[in-house]
Design a protein around this motif. Structure first.
Motif, PDB file in Angstrom:
ATOM      1  N   TYR A 142       0.846  -1.198   0.000  1.00 39.52           N
ATOM      2  CA  TYR A 142       0.000   0.000   0.000  1.00 39.52           C
ATOM      3  C   TYR A 142       0.880   1.247   0.000  1.00 39.52           C
ATOM      4  CZ  TYR A 142      -3.465   3.484   1.440  1.00 39.52           C
ATOM      5  OH  TYR A 142      -4.269   4.589   1.494  1.00 39.52           O
ATOM      6  N   PHE A 156      -7.422   6.905  -6.047  1.00 43.23           N
ATOM      7  CA  PHE A 156      -6.488   7.925  -6.487  1.00 43.23           C
ATOM      8  C   PHE A 156      -7.002   8.513  -7.803  1.00 43.23           C
ATOM      9  CE2 PHE A 156      -4.479   4.806  -3.935  1.00 43.23           C
ATOM     10  CZ  PHE A 156      -3.532   5.462  -3.156  1.00 43.23           C
ATOM     11  N   ARG A 172      -4.423  10.811  -3.715  1.00 46.07           N
ATOM     12  CA  ARG A 172      -5.278   9.923  -2.929  1.00 46.07           C
ATOM     13  C   ARG A 172      -6.420  10.739  -2.338  1.00 46.07           C
ATOM     14  NH1 ARG A 172      -6.437   8.283   2.086  1.00 46.07           N
ATOM     15  NH2 ARG A 172      -5.028   9.789   3.034  1.00 46.07           N
ATOM     16  N   SER A 187       0.986   3.900  -3.025  1.00 44.90           N
ATOM     17  CA  SER A 187       0.565   5.288  -2.805  1.00 44.90           C
ATOM     18  C   SER A 187       1.649   6.254  -3.251  1.00 44.90           C
ATOM     19  CB  SER A 187       0.305   5.548  -1.320  1.00 44.90           C
ATOM     20  OG  SER A 187      -0.641   4.653  -0.847  1.00 44.90           O
TER      21      SER A 187
END
Ligand code: GDP
Ligand code: SAM
Ligand code: SF4
Ligand code: MG
Lengths: 599, 389
Positions: B237, B257, B251, B241
């Motif tokens: 994750y 996103f 995000r 990100s």
């Protein structure tokens, strides 16, 4: 009243699942004690938990009327419990009988506990009728089992009665044998009253109800009676038979079995094993009593919610009314707050009590690792009783620590002898005699520390012998041992509830196993939680529960809002069953982790 | 509806405005086969009752049973696999909605599609039917991972699908990715994100593989197969990100996103506790403080609609305190956070709230709550659900 010649008092000795409850049902049915319609399967097992687990906890009695050659006889069946934990209750029941039915599963053969109880019955002078049950099973081998029984207890194979408690086959023969082969009671009809209390229970409306067997004389409603051990004088408000419903009668005469209700409300005042006589001109000598049931393991019970302490006390008081073997005293723990140190007959007993407390009294409990009763001898020779690691005196002051040993009898198919020996050796056991019952079955005797067998010994024995071995044990002596206290530290804080007394040679393995088990059981928190094991301040093992990194539902769209909310609510409820220890949330299972440690 | 092109995806003004949008969801349950991890209301060919057209007709009837409303700002056609329908079949559904409720000026119509169903012809067909946004179930670009997820497409088909959609003129293209499958290394995940970003999507949804009860995956895990690992998921994750951020995708929700202007209006509405209608098998709607759900069995759905009844399985009124708590627990998933309100104020005043603020998970900026560590959002959600008025 019934003439003694027409009375037979007997118990059924059987290994768990060999069909005692089913046989009792059949006997009740055949003698018309209950009509088919009333017939609830396994009538004698009355407590809910007993029904669910299929075990018999409390001894109970029932009076069966059976006509034999034109004469009606009263057959009093006194039920006995079937699990090792409750074997102390067996001896009480046997002392009230002249005979016993030894019931053995035709597909299993005789088991250790059954044999131990059969020996006990023989020692008590009881006449034994060997009975082979489940002859309807395809796997039944009644001839072989009959030889096994007669090989051990003597007698001829023809005397072994073959029945199926399920189909009812052979039950009539058994009833006849009970009348013909068991002796009638031979009490002194005109002697002073002597009746043996073999069980008691608390009834909310009636107070304490005692089950008793009249040995000499007779007991009438309205008599003033005297309990010889507790020196209590009370009026006999009601006496009667158990059919199994209570049936009040004016008199219980010599040789009969029944119940007695007095004004007593406190179960502690009625001691099982006590002798009841008349207040005026009573007997001088009491009947040989039995020992008080002695707790084998101790464990702390704490309410998850500290506010429930008083409710727990009330619940324990109430449970004790029906279970004289349960003992408890208040205890306080730094980690768990206020609770009770309770003594149990064994782990099964402990589990049952805990389950009843949670279920019947709606309590949420944490149970700490069970401990046996150690003795510490301190300087000056004084002896300190240690039922919890916290009771251990300062090591500098301690001369030695002693631990209880037990004598264990194991019966196993001979192919497993090696496996059993290995197990026993790993538990610090000493080998004793070994006898072949038949070429295929062996009776083994050992001495072992009690602490080694109360936890998982029985389960391990069962699993290593594919369920074929059985065991029984009785207390032996105390012996000096090299014992140490292993402390467990959570987030740097020693948690008294996790500490344990173990043999020094085991301390490292135990500490390591406990720490890694706890690491699995303690969920990740918002910060790192170190878990350490220490002996006398020295750290012997350490692991860390890493801080939680991910706790989020990945996907939450229009379609699943209600569902996700329910899921979160459920997780929240799970959290309520956690106990805060310092800053750390600890699930309740963690507190019994020691139970499952498999070194 | 005004255009929000100028707002950043994580803007609070945008997040809060979504409360007043009007949205609708249509469920198309058909799938070529059931993926082992999926617990959506899905109908595979062997479970089918009648041709697709029968289901489409039922949808049209169901739309006619919904009380009139204002024009729709957003429509989401999800599945199942909506791309299993013919474009002209989907056109009938969109037309029925247009007729009954109308569409607002800058409306969004999303459909989910599986890459293997997609080519230039179908793209044009769906565009003509009124779809202007497409979301592809890409999941991964690694052949091993795709196989372990039981997918029917390959990496090339996924890349082609995105290109075809862009060329055809869809306003916005999304790809769904799943991380944490058995056999997926961190390197494989990095490569998946790289290849995904290289197709220049407007939007990416990045989900951790979730073991849903009742799925084949859950049975396998129950039987001892490895479950997704918490640390592995967290690593992936964080990596994902970071890569999104570098590629200019912001995000705006735990797993979503978008480039500026490309947030999904339909989802924004749901997270803002706004209202949305729902049609089709197992669909959930929210209107006038009532959350309702449809039956999940195809035969039951068809029987009910065809005999003139709403195919409703249940409904809950969410009002009062329960509604306030729900507002916070939904809103808190967004990067823009949520107005504290009475539930938020109570949370901050209590021990749980203080613990979360102290641990750096929750922040309070002038009455707006934000989760600073999105991976720990549920710590906050549970604390909110524990509040009582
Ligand atoms: N086939 C067969 N099963 C029996 C017979 N007697 C008891 N059982 C079964 O054996 C199991 C244990 O019986 P139960 O009476 O509860 O044994 P207890 O533990 O000794 O009280 C139950 O499933 C009974 O139904 C029998 O004669 N034949
Ligand atoms: C409604 S589903 C299906 C859309 C389309 N049929 C497909 O499979 O590509 C939308 C997305 O949810 C995600 N998803 C479904 N089940 C999941 C699970 N168990 N764990 C994580 N993500 C999941 C997948 O990324 C999927 O693309
Ligand atoms: S993941 Fe998509 S394609 Fe797979 S079964 Fe679920 S809805 Fe159908
Ligand atoms: Mg039984």
């Amino acid at each position: 009243m019934t003439d003694q010649a027409r009375i037979r008092n007997f118990s059924i000795i059987a290994h768990i699942d060999h069909g005692k409850s089913t046989l009792a049902d059949r006997l009740l049915e055949l003698t018309g004690a209950v009509t088919q319609r009333e017939m609830r399967s396994q009538l004698l097992d009355s407590m809910d938990i007993e029904r669910e687990r299929g075990i018999t906890i409390k001894a109970q009695a029932v009076r069966l009327m059976h006509e034999h050659k034109g004469v009606v006889h009263a057959l009093n069946l006194i039920d006995t419990p079937g699990h090792v934990d409750f074997s102390y209750e067996v001896s009480r029941s046997l002392a009230s009988c002249e005979g016993a039915v030894l019931l053995v599963d035709a597909s299993q053969g005789i088991e250790a506990q059954t044999l131990a109880n059969a020996y006990l019955a023989v020692e008590n002078g009881l006449e034994i009728i060997p009975v082979i049950n489940k002859i309807d099973l395809p796997a039944a081998d009644p001839d072989k089992v009959a030889q096994e029984i007669t090989g051990i207890l003597g007698g001829s194979v023809d005397e072994v009665i073959r029945v199926s408690a399920k189909t009812g086959e052979g039950i009539d023969l058994l009833l006849d044998a009970i009348v013909e082969r068991l002796p009638a009671p031979e009490g002194l009809e005109h002697g002073p009253l002597r009746a043996l209390v073999f069980d008691s229970y608390y009834d909310t409306y009636r107070g304490v109800v005692s089950y008793l067997r009249v040995i000499d004389g007779h007991l009438d409603k309205g008599d003033q009676v005297h309990f010889m051990a507790t020196k209590l004088d009370e009026g006999a408000d009601e006496v009667g038979y158990l059919t199994p419903a209570v049936e009040p009668v004016p008199r219980l005469s010599t040789g009969e079995v029944g119940y007695l209700i007095t004004g007593v409300k406190d179960i502690d005042l009625i001691r099982v094993g006590d002798t009841v006589t008349s207040s005026a001109d009573g007997a001088v000598d009491a009947l040989p009593g039995y020992q008080e049931p002695k707790p084998m393991v101790y464990s702390g019970l704490f309410p998850t919610d500290g506010d429930d302490f008083e409710r727990l006390r009330d619940a324990l008081d109430k449970l004790r009314l029906n279970d004289a073997s349960l003992v408890f005293q208040p205890e306080s723990s730094r980690a768990l707050g206020f609770g009770f140190r309770c003594g149990f007959l064994g782990l099964l007993h402990m589990e049952i009590v805990r389950e009843r407390l949670e279920r019947e009294y709606d309590l949420d409990l944490v149970a700490t690792a069970p401990s046996v009763e150690y003795r510490a001898i301190v300087q000056g020779g004084e002896e300190v009783t240690v039922r919890s690691p916290q009771d251990l005196p300062d090591p500098g002051q301690t001369v030695r620590i002693e631990e209880p040993y037990v004598k264990v009898m194991i019966i196993t198919p001979s192919e497993y002898v090696g496996t059993v020996m290995e197990l026993v050796q790993s538990k610090r056991g000493e080998m004793g005699e070994m006898t072949y019952l038949t070429p295929e079955r062996v009776e083994l005797h050992y001495r072992l520390p009690l602490s080694e067998i109360v936890f998982d010994f029985f389960d391990q024995l069962k699993s290593r012998t594919k369920g074929y071995a059985s065991m029984d044990y009785e207390p032996d002596n105390y012996r000096a041992s090299n014992l140490v206290k292993v402390d467990i530290l959570l987030n740097g804080l020693s948690v008294d509830a996790f500490s344990s007394i173990v043999h020094r040679d085991r301390s490292y393995g135990y500490g390591k196993a406990m720490v890694s088990r706890l690491r699995e059981l303690i969920p990740r928190q918002l910060f790192d939680v170190p878990i350490q094991a220490a002996v006398g301040g020295r750290i012997i093992s350490r692991e860390t529960v890493k801080a939680k990194r991910k706790d989020v539902i990945a996907k939450c769209y229009g379609g699943d809002i209600s569902r996700k909310r329910k899921l979160l609510e459920k997780q929240k409820a799970g959290k309520r069953r956690m106990k805060m220890v310092g800053q750390v949330e600890v699930p309740q299972e963690a507190f019994v982790a020691a139970l499952r440690i498999d070194e | 509806m005004e255009s929000f092109e100028l707002h950043a995806p994580d803007s609070a003004a945008l997040a809060d405005a979504a409360r007043h949008w009007r949205a609708a969801y249509v469920h198309i349950p058909f799938c070529a086969r059931r993926c082992p991890y999926c617990d959506f209301a899905v109908v595979t060919p062997d479970e089918q009752v009648g041709p697709h057209r029968r289901y489409v007709d039922a949808l049209v009837s169901e739309i006619g049973m919904e009380p009139h409303w204002q024009p729709l700002d957003a429509l989401f056609i999800g599945g199942g696999t909506p791309s299993q329908l013919e474009p002209d079949q989907l056109a009938l559904v969109i037309a029925a909605l247009a007729e009954r409720f109308g569409f607002a000026a800058h409306h969004e119509v999303t459909m989910e599609a599986n890459p293997e169903d997609w080519d230039a012809e179908t793209a044009d067909g769906f565009l003509a039917a009124g779809v202007n946004r497409v979301s592809f179930g890409v999941q991964s670009f690694d052949a091993t991972v795709l196989a372990s997820l039981g997918r029917l497409h390959n990496a090339e088909q996924a890349v082609d699908a995105v290109h075809v959609a862009k060329a055809a003129g869809f306003d916005s293209v999304n790809i769904d990715l799943i991380y944490g499958a058995v056999g997926e290394t961190v390197a494989s995940w990095r490569a998946t994100v790289e290849r995904g970003l290289a197709t220049e999507p407007d939007h990416v949804s990045m989900y951790s593989l979730t073991v849903e009860p009742g799925t084949a995956l859950s049975r396998a895990v129950g039987a001892g197969a490895p479950a997704p690992d918490e640390d592995d998921l967290a690593d992936k994750y964080e990596l994902g990100s970071e890569m999104m951020d570098r590629a200019g995708l912001v995000r705006y929700e735990v797993s979503n996103f978008a480039r500026p202007g490309a947030t999904v209006r339909y989802n924004m509405t749901a997270w803002a506790q706004g209202e949305y209608l729902a049609f089709g098998l197992g669909a959930h709607g929210h209107r006038e403080q009532v959350r309702r759900r449809n039956v999940r069995r195809l035969s039951a759905y068809l029987d009910m609609v065809e005999s003139g009844n709403r195919p409703q399985a249940g409904a809950d009124r969410i009002g009062g305190w329960s509604r306030e708590v729900e507002r916070v627990f939904l809103g808190i998933r967004r990067a823009a956070g949520v107005e504290a309100g009475s539930a938020g104020a109570q949370l901050l005043a209590g021990a749980d709230g203080q613990r979360l603020v102290g641990a750096g998970i929750l922040s309070d900026d002038w009455g707006r709550l934000r989760v600073l560590r999105p991976l720990l959002t549920d710590e906050v959600s549970r604390a909110v659900l524990s509040l009582s008025p």
